[in-house]
Every structure is written in structure tokens, then in C-alpha cells.
Design a protein around this motif. Structure first.
Motif, PDB file in Angstrom:
ATOM      1  N   GLU A  65     -25.267   1.749  50.446  1.00 37.16           N
ATOM      2  CA  GLU A  65     -25.907   3.043  50.188  1.00 37.16           C
ATOM      3  C   GLU A  65     -25.947   3.888  51.455  1.00 37.16           C
ATOM      4  O   GLU A  65     -25.681   5.090  51.419  1.00 37.16           O
ATOM      5  N   GLU A  66     -26.255   3.264  52.591  1.00 40.47           N
ATOM      6  CA  GLU A  66     -26.299   3.993  53.869  1.00 40.47           C
ATOM      7  C   GLU A  66     -24.924   4.505  54.277  1.00 40.47           C
ATOM      8  O   GLU A  66     -24.815   5.519  54.962  1.00 40.47           O
ATOM      9  N   GLU A 112     -29.275  -6.773  51.547  1.00 38.95           N
ATOM     10  CA  GLU A 112     -28.741  -6.211  52.797  1.00 38.95           C
ATOM     11  C   GLU A 112     -27.436  -5.464  52.534  1.00 38.95           C
ATOM     12  O   GLU A 112     -27.227  -4.354  53.027  1.00 38.95           O
ATOM     13  N   PHE A 113     -26.549  -6.060  51.723  1.00 38.49           N
ATOM     14  CA  PHE A 113     -25.288  -5.404  51.411  1.00 38.49           C
ATOM     15  C   PHE A 113     -25.525  -4.097  50.658  1.00 38.49           C
ATOM     16  O   PHE A 113     -24.915  -3.072  50.969  1.00 38.49           O
ATOM     17  N   MET A 147     -19.188  -5.656  55.349  1.00 34.69           N
ATOM     18  CA  MET A 147     -20.058  -4.792  56.157  1.00 34.69           C
ATOM     19  C   MET A 147     -19.538  -4.644  57.585  1.00 34.69           C
ATOM     20  O   MET A 147     -19.682  -3.597  58.192  1.00 34.69           O
ATOM     21  N   THR A 148     -18.912  -5.683  58.098  1.00 33.24           N
ATOM     22  CA  THR A 148     -18.401  -5.667  59.466  1.00 33.24           C
ATOM     23  C   THR A 148     -17.027  -5.006  59.575  1.00 33.24           C
ATOM     24  O   THR A 148     -16.725  -4.360  60.563  1.00 33.24           O
ATOM     25  N   ASN A 149     -16.214  -5.169  58.536  1.00 31.70           N
ATOM     26  CA  ASN A 149     -14.811  -4.737  58.615  1.00 31.70           C
ATOM     27  C   ASN A 149     -14.477  -3.480  57.831  1.00 31.70           C
ATOM     28  O   ASN A 149     -13.318  -3.079  57.814  1.00 31.70           O
ATOM     29  N   VAL A 195     -23.827   3.357  44.618  1.00 31.53           N
ATOM     30  CA  VAL A 195     -24.325   2.073  44.122  1.00 31.53           C
ATOM     31  C   VAL A 195     -25.348   2.357  43.027  1.00 31.53           C
ATOM     32  O   VAL A 195     -26.377   2.976  43.292  1.00 31.53           O
ATOM     33  N   GLN A 196     -25.025   1.950  41.832  1.00 25.46           N
ATOM     34  CA  GLN A 196     -25.959   2.093  40.709  1.00 25.46           C
ATOM     35  C   GLN A 196     -26.490   0.710  40.371  1.00 25.46           C
ATOM     36  O   GLN A 196     -25.715  -0.203  40.079  1.00 25.46           O
ATOM     37  N   ARG A 197     -27.801   0.588  40.440  1.00 25.54           N
ATOM     38  CA  ARG A 197     -28.430  -0.692  40.098  1.00 25.54           C
ATOM     39  C   ARG A 197     -28.682  -0.733  38.603  1.00 25.54           C
ATOM     40  O   ARG A 197     -28.977   0.279  37.984  1.00 25.54           O
ATOM     41  N   LYS A 198     -28.572  -1.939  38.039  1.00 28.73           N
ATOM     42  CA  LYS A 198     -28.830  -2.103  36.605  1.00 28.73           C
ATOM     43  C   LYS A 198     -30.332  -2.011  36.358  1.00 28.73           C
ATOM     44  O   LYS A 198     -31.126  -2.402  37.192  1.00 28.73           O
ATOM     45  N   SER A 199     -30.699  -1.522  35.181  1.00 29.22           N
ATOM     46  CA  SER A 199     -32.117  -1.413  34.849  1.00 29.22           C
ATOM     47  C   SER A 199     -32.704  -2.781  34.514  1.00 29.22           C
ATOM     48  O   SER A 199     -33.852  -3.059  34.812  1.00 29.22           O
TER      49      SER A 199
END
Length: 169
Positions: A18-19, A12-13, A163-165, A24-28
Motif C-alpha cells: 500500500e505504501e 507487513e507485506f 519487498m526487497t527486490n 490492495v483490496q482486502r476481502k470483507s
């Protein structure tokens, strides 16, 4: 975060970030190899944070003023202007020549692992407070980095708080 709720919270985070335009780069892969200097100094890191490091390569705010410290930074292999322990180094610089103060600063940082750094409106950071059972997240700002306030009881709560703040930081 090795439970279903924790994994969902991490997903969710990452979706939220990303939105919001975060890079954000995800590890392979999902292997985590932290430098022995980190693992020997910081015992008992929360599983939910280690899982974040297993999945996330980089996570940088849209304005590039705030970022998560990830595996490459901890291993001193990232091409960044700031070292992962930059604010500890600044504090030690300020205390130079005062061994008691230097020792106090090092002892404090031995129990506070920085996880997010920011240069927006001055230097600030978020760290895991390893003196708490749940790994509470605290925020420190210059000039007294070691005077912190708690923002969340755990890393998972910190992600929800962020995400809220975010727009009010």
C-alpha cells in the motif's frame, strides 16, 4: 502462515504494498472458495498462500503491469484480460499438434501454480513449485515459461524477497 510470524509477515507485506502505491483490496470476510478445478489439480497448497487468498481480494502493482492472481481469477469470475493459466495456454498453443509436448507442458503446470503475473518487459510469472516440501517460488519468462529459476523457498520468503527486490525486477 497460521502462526503469529506468518500473519505478521502478511500484514507487513500488505502495508508495504500500500505504501508503494499498489492497489490492495482486502476481502470483507475471510472465506476462501476456490474452484474445484483448482483444488483438485493443485494439492498441498501452502497454508501461508491460502491465508493470503483469504485476506486479499486484489493486489496490483502501481503501473498495473504486475498483479497477484487471487480468488476471483482462479474462479474465472474476475474481469481481466488474462486467465489465471494464460501462460500454460500459450505454451499449449505453441505445442499444438505435438501430443507428447502438450502432455509434458500440462504435467509441468500440474505442479506449478501461478500466483503472480507480469506483462512488464514481456510476459513473466511467479509460481508455487508443488514438487518442493516448502512450496518454493519460481519465476518463469517467455518464451520458455517452463524453464524457471527459484527465487524463494516459501511464499513467506517470497513476500520478503518482493519487498526487497521490487525496484530491481
Amino acid at each position: 502462515m497460521n502462526d503469529g510470524k506468518g500473519k505478521a509477515q502478511l500484514r507487513e507485506f500488505m502495508t508495504w504494498a500500500e505504501e508503494q502505491g499498489w492497489d490492495v483490496q482486502r476481502k470483507s470476510g475471510s472465506q476462501l472458495h476456490l474452484d474445484s478445478g483448482i483444488t483438485s489439480r493443485y494439492k498441498g497448497l501452502p497454508d501461508e498462500y491460502l491465508e493470503f487468498l483469504e485476506v486479499v481480494e486484489t493486489c496490483v502493482a502501481p503501473d498495473e503491469q504486475t498483479w497477484f492472481i487471487c480468488e476471483a481469477e482462479f474462479n474465472n469470475s474476475a474481469e481481466t484480460e488474462f486467465r489465471w493459466n494464460e501462460f500454460e495456454m500459450l505454451s499449449l498453443e505453441a505445442a499444438a499438434g505435438d501430443p507428447a509436448w502438450e502432455s509434458e507442458i500440462t504435467a509441468w503446470w500440474d505442479h506449478h501454480l501461478p500466483i503472480v503475473m507480469s506483462v512488464e518487459d514481456g510476459y513473466s510469472f511467479y509460481a508455487i513449485d508443488l514438487t518442493t516440501d516448502s512450496g518454493a517460488i519460481v519465476r518463469g519468462v517467455e518464451p520458455e515459461f517452463e524453464e524457471v529459476e527459484k527465487v524463494a523457498d516459501s511464499f513467506g520468503e517470497f513476500l520478503a524477497w518482493l519487498m526487497t527486490n521490487w525496484n530491481r525486477l
